[in-house]
Design a protein around this motif. Structure first.
Motif, short mmCIF file in Angstrom:
data_model
loop_
_atom_site.label_atom_id
_atom_site.label_comp_id
_atom_site.label_asym_id
_atom_site.label_seq_id
_atom_site.Cartn_x
_atom_site.Cartn_y
_atom_site.Cartn_z
N GLY A 1 0.82 -1.20 0.00
CA GLY A 1 0.00 0.00 0.00
C GLY A 1 0.85 1.24 0.00
O GLY A 1 2.07 1.19 -0.08
N GLU A 2 0.20 2.37 0.08
CA GLU A 2 0.89 3.65 0.09
C GLU A 2 0.45 4.42 1.33
O GLU A 2 -0.73 4.46 1.66
CB GLU A 2 0.52 4.45 -1.16
CG GLU A 2 1.16 5.80 -1.24
CD GLU A 2 0.74 6.55 -2.49
OE1 GLU A 2 1.05 7.75 -2.55
OE2 GLU A 2 0.11 5.97 -3.37
N LEU A 3 1.40 5.01 2.01
CA LEU A 3 1.10 5.81 3.19
C LEU A 3 1.01 7.27 2.78
O LEU A 3 1.94 7.82 2.19
CB LEU A 3 2.18 5.63 4.25
CG LEU A 3 1.98 6.39 5.55
CD1 LEU A 3 0.72 5.90 6.26
CD2 LEU A 3 3.19 6.23 6.45
N VAL A 4 -0.13 7.89 3.06
CA VAL A 4 -0.34 9.29 2.77
C VAL A 4 -0.41 10.01 4.11
O VAL A 4 -1.20 9.64 4.97
CB VAL A 4 -1.64 9.53 1.97
CG1 VAL A 4 -1.88 11.01 1.75
CG2 VAL A 4 -1.59 8.78 0.64
N VAL A 5 0.43 11.02 4.29
CA VAL A 5 0.48 11.77 5.53
C VAL A 5 0.23 13.23 5.18
O VAL A 5 0.94 13.80 4.36
CB VAL A 5 1.84 11.61 6.24
CG1 VAL A 5 1.85 12.32 7.57
CG2 VAL A 5 2.18 10.14 6.41
N GLU A 6 -0.79 13.83 5.80
CA GLU A 6 -1.13 15.22 5.49
C GLU A 6 -1.63 15.95 6.73
O GLU A 6 -2.09 15.35 7.68
CB GLU A 6 -2.16 15.30 4.37
CG GLU A 6 -3.50 14.74 4.73
CD GLU A 6 -4.49 14.76 3.57
OE1 GLU A 6 -4.08 14.92 2.42
OE2 GLU A 6 -5.68 14.60 3.84
N CYS A 7 -1.53 17.26 6.66
CA CYS A 7 -1.98 18.12 7.74
C CYS A 7 -3.50 18.25 7.69
O CYS A 7 -4.07 18.52 6.63
CB CYS A 7 -1.33 19.50 7.59
SG CYS A 7 -1.93 20.70 8.80
N ARG A 8 -4.16 18.05 8.82
CA ARG A 8 -5.62 18.19 8.87
C ARG A 8 -6.04 19.66 8.83
O ARG A 8 -7.15 19.97 8.44
CB ARG A 8 -6.17 17.55 10.13
CG ARG A 8 -6.06 16.06 10.10
CD ARG A 8 -6.68 15.43 11.31
NE ARG A 8 -6.49 13.99 11.24
CZ ARG A 8 -7.29 13.13 11.82
NH1 ARG A 8 -8.31 13.54 12.52
NH2 ARG A 8 -7.06 11.85 11.70
N GLN A 9 -5.15 20.55 9.19
CA GLN A 9 -5.47 21.98 9.22
C GLN A 9 -5.43 22.60 7.82
O GLN A 9 -6.36 23.25 7.40
CB GLN A 9 -4.50 22.71 10.14
CG GLN A 9 -4.79 24.18 10.34
CD GLN A 9 -6.05 24.42 11.15
OE1 GLN A 9 -6.39 23.64 12.02
NE2 GLN A 9 -6.73 25.50 10.86
N CYS A 10 -4.31 22.39 7.09
CA CYS A 10 -4.14 23.07 5.80
C CYS A 10 -4.08 22.13 4.60
O CYS A 10 -4.09 22.59 3.47
CB CYS A 10 -2.89 23.96 5.83
SG CYS A 10 -1.32 23.06 5.84
N GLY A 11 -3.97 20.81 4.85
CA GLY A 11 -3.97 19.85 3.75
C GLY A 11 -2.62 19.61 3.10
O GLY A 11 -2.52 18.86 2.13
N SER A 12 -1.57 20.20 3.61
CA SER A 12 -0.23 20.01 3.05
C SER A 12 0.26 18.58 3.27
O SER A 12 -0.05 17.97 4.30
CB SER A 12 0.77 20.96 3.70
OG SER A 12 0.46 22.30 3.41
N ASN A 13 1.03 18.06 2.32
CA ASN A 13 1.69 16.77 2.52
C ASN A 13 2.77 16.95 3.56
O ASN A 13 3.47 17.96 3.57
CB ASN A 13 2.30 16.27 1.21
CG ASN A 13 1.24 15.83 0.24
OD1 ASN A 13 0.16 15.40 0.62
ND2 ASN A 13 1.55 15.93 -1.04
N VAL A 14 2.91 15.96 4.43
CA VAL A 14 3.84 16.04 5.55
C VAL A 14 4.70 14.79 5.55
O VAL A 14 4.23 13.69 5.24
CB VAL A 14 3.06 16.17 6.89
CG1 VAL A 14 4.00 16.22 8.07
CG2 VAL A 14 2.16 17.39 6.87
N ASP A 15 5.96 14.93 5.92
CA ASP A 15 6.87 13.79 6.05
C ASP A 15 6.32 12.85 7.12
O ASP A 15 5.86 13.31 8.17
CB ASP A 15 8.26 14.29 6.43
CG ASP A 15 9.27 13.19 6.44
OD1 ASP A 15 9.58 12.68 7.55
OD2 ASP A 15 9.75 12.82 5.36
N PRO A 16 6.36 11.54 6.89
CA PRO A 16 5.81 10.58 7.87
C PRO A 16 6.41 10.69 9.27
O PRO A 16 5.75 10.36 10.25
CB PRO A 16 6.13 9.22 7.27
CG PRO A 16 6.22 9.47 5.81
CD PRO A 16 6.80 10.86 5.68
#
Length: 51
Positions: A16-31
């Motif tokens: 699978g693929e791990l998607v990590v993002e900020c709940r506030q602004c939606g930016s992709n974030v390093d795991p």
């Protein structure tokens, strides 16, 4: 659970693929990030997307 998927991905065994993002602004974030680099929010969402 997140650590297991990270190890699998590093070893090339992830199904699978791990998607990590900020709940506030939606930016992709390093795991490994504890907060968003764009807005400093600590609300980080992690989604394991199975293939």
């Amino acid at each position: 659970m997140i650590m297991i998927e990270t190890v699998k991905r590093v070893l090339g065994q992830s199904d699978g693929e791990l998607v990590v993002e900020c709940r506030q602004c939606g930016s992709n974030v390093d795991p490994s990030a504890e907060s968003c680099p764009a807005c400093s929010s600590t609300e980080i969402a992690r989604y394991d997307i199975s293939r």
